[in-house]
Design an enzyme around this catalytic site. Structure first.
Site, PDB file in Angstrom:
ATOM      1  N   ASP A 162      -7.251  91.563-104.069  1.00 24.24           N
ATOM      2  CA  ASP A 162      -7.319  93.022-103.957  1.00 24.24           C
ATOM      3  C   ASP A 162      -7.176  93.695-105.332  1.00 24.24           C
ATOM      4  O   ASP A 162      -6.334  94.557-105.521  1.00 24.24           O
ATOM      5  CB  ASP A 162      -6.195  93.470-103.002  1.00 24.24           C
ATOM      6  CG  ASP A 162      -6.183  94.968-102.757  1.00 24.24           C
ATOM      7  OD1 ASP A 162      -7.267  95.564-102.751  1.00 24.24           O
ATOM      8  OD2 ASP A 162      -5.083  95.520-102.583  1.00 24.24           O
ATOM      9  N   GLU A 414       0.144  84.569-101.996  1.00 25.88           N
ATOM     10  CA  GLU A 414      -0.353  84.701-100.621  1.00 25.88           C
ATOM     11  C   GLU A 414      -1.459  83.730-100.248  1.00 25.88           C
ATOM     12  O   GLU A 414      -2.484  84.126 -99.662  1.00 25.88           O
ATOM     13  CB  GLU A 414      -0.812  86.137-100.363  1.00 25.88           C
ATOM     14  CG  GLU A 414       0.303  87.151-100.454  1.00 25.88           C
ATOM     15  CD  GLU A 414      -0.051  88.492 -99.827  1.00 25.88           C
ATOM     16  OE1 GLU A 414      -1.239  88.748 -99.590  1.00 25.88           O
ATOM     17  OE2 GLU A 414       0.873  89.268 -99.564  1.00 25.88           O
ATOM     18  N   TYR A 469       4.776  93.976 -95.327  1.00 32.10           N
ATOM     19  CA  TYR A 469       4.287  95.359 -95.189  1.00 32.10           C
ATOM     20  C   TYR A 469       4.623  95.944 -93.824  1.00 32.10           C
ATOM     21  O   TYR A 469       3.801  96.634 -93.225  1.00 32.10           O
ATOM     22  CB  TYR A 469       2.783  95.381 -95.479  1.00 32.10           C
ATOM     23  CG  TYR A 469       2.501  95.170 -96.964  1.00 32.10           C
ATOM     24  CD1 TYR A 469       2.493  96.251 -97.829  1.00 32.10           C
ATOM     25  CD2 TYR A 469       2.284  93.896 -97.490  1.00 32.10           C
ATOM     26  CE1 TYR A 469       2.260  96.083 -99.194  1.00 32.10           C
ATOM     27  CE2 TYR A 469       2.050  93.711 -98.846  1.00 32.10           C
ATOM     28  CZ  TYR A 469       2.041  94.812 -99.692  1.00 32.10           C
ATOM     29  OH  TYR A 469       1.825  94.646-101.034  1.00 32.10           O
ATOM     30  N   GLU A 504       6.739  91.906-102.693  1.00 37.03           N
ATOM     31  CA  GLU A 504       5.872  93.054-102.425  1.00 37.03           C
ATOM     32  C   GLU A 504       6.352  93.766-101.178  1.00 37.03           C
ATOM     33  O   GLU A 504       6.606  93.135-100.144  1.00 37.03           O
ATOM     34  CB  GLU A 504       4.405  92.633-102.183  1.00 37.03           C
ATOM     35  CG  GLU A 504       3.672  92.199-103.422  1.00 37.03           C
ATOM     36  CD  GLU A 504       2.196  91.869-103.178  1.00 37.03           C
ATOM     37  OE1 GLU A 504       1.609  92.420-102.219  1.00 37.03           O
ATOM     38  OE2 GLU A 504       1.653  91.068-103.948  1.00 37.03           O
TER      39      GLU A 504
HETATM   40  C1  GCB Z   1      -0.886  91.946-100.862  1.00 39.65           C
HETATM   41  C2  GCB Z   1      -1.447  91.360-102.091  1.00 39.65           C
HETATM   42  C3  GCB Z   1      -1.800  92.402-103.135  1.00 39.65           C
HETATM   43  C4  GCB Z   1      -2.450  93.598-102.458  1.00 39.65           C
HETATM   44  C5  GCB Z   1      -1.464  94.184-101.478  1.00 39.65           C
HETATM   45  C6  GCB Z   1      -2.034  95.394-100.736  1.00 39.65           C
HETATM   46  O1  GCB Z   1      -0.238  91.338-100.072  1.00 39.65           O
HETATM   47  O2  GCB Z   1      -0.629  90.371-102.650  1.00 39.65           O
HETATM   48  O3  GCB Z   1      -2.632  91.832-104.086  1.00 39.65           O
HETATM   49  O4  GCB Z   1      -2.875  94.545-103.388  1.00 39.65           O
HETATM   50  O5  GCB Z   1      -1.126  93.242-100.537  1.00 39.65           O
HETATM   51  O6  GCB Z   1      -1.842  96.504-101.203  1.00 39.65           O
HETATM   52  O7  GCB Z   1      -2.669  95.204 -99.715  1.00 39.65           O
END
Ligand code: GCB
Length: 604
Positions: A162, A414, A469, A504
């Site tokens: 991403d 990931e 997330y 993250e």
């Molecule tokens: C993740 C990735 C990261 C993305 C992020 C997102 O898990 O490691 O590279 O940018 O999510 O914002 O979706």
């Protein structure tokens, strides 16, 4: 291989500036020997820069294939009798280099350095043509991986990470000289014995007959605090000033090659005396519990893309200090060597990551274009990929092993990690990392698709690094539900008895978007989302760090989930704070003088 330096025996000359530049969509340049004469139909391109956003041309931005760079270089007339080399800090994702008509080096991997020995090919005082063909295509055998798919409008590059696939010569190219007999590598490992610092070193030399290694250790004001003879040895420094988070105190180890009374070569290696240790669920630096506060970052700026730039470097670290961060992860590739040097001097702690990102065809499905492939298979990510990945780990460790700021190696971000294929792929890679560096913890970053109980790779890791997330990609807009689900999963991981760093957590936020009832995409939601995460972390003792995704907004490929890129930054892409930045600052500086060395939380 050591990074070029100016010392009493070595010189370097930067080749930064404007180079001739030409795309090669038909892929004919090699066969037509474009390296043999000045590039025709060339335009000029800045080095260092990602080429993609410098022009106004979509064909340049989205280009996939061979990219030619060329310039003339004058070999300094005073370099007679010296070894002369060309050092590329990086060329993304691979490159071949010619000097005149002679091919001098090829390298795979876009974020680690390589060098060509020009001795014998060039004369002091001579002007030579240096040509580099960079190739930016991603395949199942590159790190990171990707695939080129045919489409009615031509080939299209697909990849599963991403961030925008910026490419080119992102970092400085050096012409440099060393004596023919020279120091070729130095490894430093430090320890602490009471108030005494222990510096173990090993140096390699090439080209010398009868030359011997001598090392001289000096403190930060240049006073000699130790010396030794021999290619390997140990120095002890009484009442040592340690390197510590927030206190980037560095010693200088001068590694000399001596021939009788003559110093034939001199190389300077910065040394931070510190220890790193995982003990139970604790992460200790110098024997004290350390709590990571900071971000996953990107090398990402308007116009220059992933290029290194000193003004942006200093500004980004100013913002880290302002917000009370003490650490970051080099998500998702090795950053410029200047970034690591600066982190050493600033006392900022680094999780250092390879470019192994996107090894996961389950992720994103239709969003990131992963459909239709199996992650680990003979046709996709296979033994050859594993070899390339192993080499990427070796090159990362070889480059960064002496940085005191680096405390963990992250071998992937990931990847698929809940299958037998993943277990087989990764187990040997952990061994590669530990063989390359037996002194630092090794881990990888786990994805939400492989939750506690399902992940088959975390068993090999010293530290658990989790990207989650809850409240964004799941429980969207429902922070209460997110809090319950997140705490339940995290409590499971805590039972594994290893330290956990949340590498993250984040919510896309459009700057200036506001909402009284905390709707996703608003600045209020980002703040509430982070608060919810922090409540969960504060209830789980095994959590030893929080790194928000992301430090700043960054460029991605186009997508229905991305509005001018990824907007999860605490800062905008031009480094203005969103409301969440102020909230993070309040949490991370509470009870402190904003000095990142002072951990306001979870001291034990
Ligand atoms: C993740 C990735 C990261 C993305 C992020 C997102 O898990 O490691 O590279 O940018 O999510 O914002 O979706």
């Amino acid at each position: 291989m050591l990074r070029p330096q100016d010392t009493s025996t070595r010189e370097r000359k930067s080749l930064d500036g404007l180079w001739s530049f030409r795309l090669d969509p038909e892929g004919v340049g090699r066969q037509r020997r474009w390296f043999a004469s000045p590039l025709e139909d060339a335009r000029e391109m800045a080095v260092p820069a990602s080429f993609n956003d410098v022009t106004t041309d979509r064909a340049v931005r989205d280009y996939v294939g061979d990219i030619w760079y060329q310039r003339t270089v004058r070999i300094p007339r005073g370099w007679g009798g010296q070894r002369v080399a060309l050092y590329f800090e990086s060329a993304t994702h691979r490159a071949t280099v010619w000097v005149g008509e002679t091919e001098v080096v090829s390298h795979e991997g876009g974020y680690t350095p390589f060098e060509a020995d020009l001795t014998g090919h060039v004369e002091p005082g001579q002007e030579v043509l240096v040509t580099v063909v960079v190739n930016n295509a991603l395949t199942f055998q590159s790190i990171p991986p990707g695939v080129t798919e045919e489409s009615p409008t031509g080939p299209k590059q697909i990849y599963w990470h991403d961030f925008f696939n910026y490419a080119g010569l992102h970092r400085t190219v050096w012409l440099h000289s060393t004596p023919p007999a020279h120091v070729d590598d130095v490894t430093v490992v430090t320890d602490v014995d009471g108030s005494t610092g222990v510096v173990r070193y090993a140096a390699q030399q090439v080209g010398g007959t009868g030359t011997k290694v001598r090392v001289v250790l000096r403190d930060a004001v240049g006073a000699e605090v130790g010396r030794a003879d021999g290619a390997e040895g140990e120095l002890r420094v009484a009442d040592v000033h340690l390197w510590a988070p927030g206190d980037g105190y560095l010693h200088d180890l001068e590694v000399q090659l001596v021939d009788g009374a003559d110093v034939v070569d001199s190389y300077h290696q910065s040394v931070g005396v510190r220890t790193v240790e995982v003990r139970g669920t604790g992460f200790l630096i110098n024997g004290k519990p350390f709590y990571f506060k900071g971000f996953g970052m990107h090398e990402d700026h308007a116009v220059i893309g992933k290029a290194h730039n000193d003004a942006h470097l200093v500004n980004d670290f100013e913002l880290l200090r302002w917000i009370g961060a003490n650490s970051f992860r080099t998500s998702h590739y090795p950053y410029s060597e200047d970034v690591l040097d600066y982190a050493d001097r600033q006392g900022i702690v680094v999780i250092d990551e390879t470019a192994a990102v996107g090894l996961n065809m389950g992720l994103g499905g239709g969003i990131f274009g992963g459909q239709g492939y199996t992650t680990f298979s003979p046709e996709t990510i296979n033994d050859k990929t594993q070899e390339v990945h192993a080499q990427a780990i070796r090159e990362l460790v070889a480059r960064d092993k002496n940085h005191p700021s680096v405390v963990i190696w992250s071998i992937a971000n990931e990847p698929e990690s809940d299958t037998e294929g993943a277990e087989k792929y990764f187990q040997p890679l952990f061994e590669v990392a530990r063989l390359a560096d037996p002194t630092r913890p090794v881990g990888f970053v786990n994805v939400m698709l492989a939750p506690h109980g399902a992940c088959r790779v975390s068993q090999f890791a010293d530290v658990l690094m989790l990207n989650r997330y809850y409240g964004w990609y799941v429980n969207t807009g429902d922070l209460e539900g997110a809090e319950l689900a997140w705490e339940e999963e995290l409590t499971g991981w805590a039972g594994d008895g290893k330290p956990i760093i949340i590498t993250e957590y984040g919510a896309d936020t459009y700057p200036g978007q506001h909402s009284v009832i905390e709707e996703p995409w608003s600045e209020e939601y980002q703040t509430a989302y982070l608060d919810m995460n922090h409540r969960v972390f504060d209830r789980v003792d095994a959590v030893v760090g929080e790194q928000v995704w992301n430090f700043a907004d960054f460029a991605t490929k186009s997508g229905v989930m991305r509005v001018g890129g990824n907007k999860k930054g605490a800062f905008t892409r031009d480094r203005q704070p969103k409301a969440a930045a102020h909230a993070l600052r309040r949490r991370w500086t509470a009870g402190t003088d904003t000095n990142p060395s002072t951990d306001s939380r979870k001291d034990s």
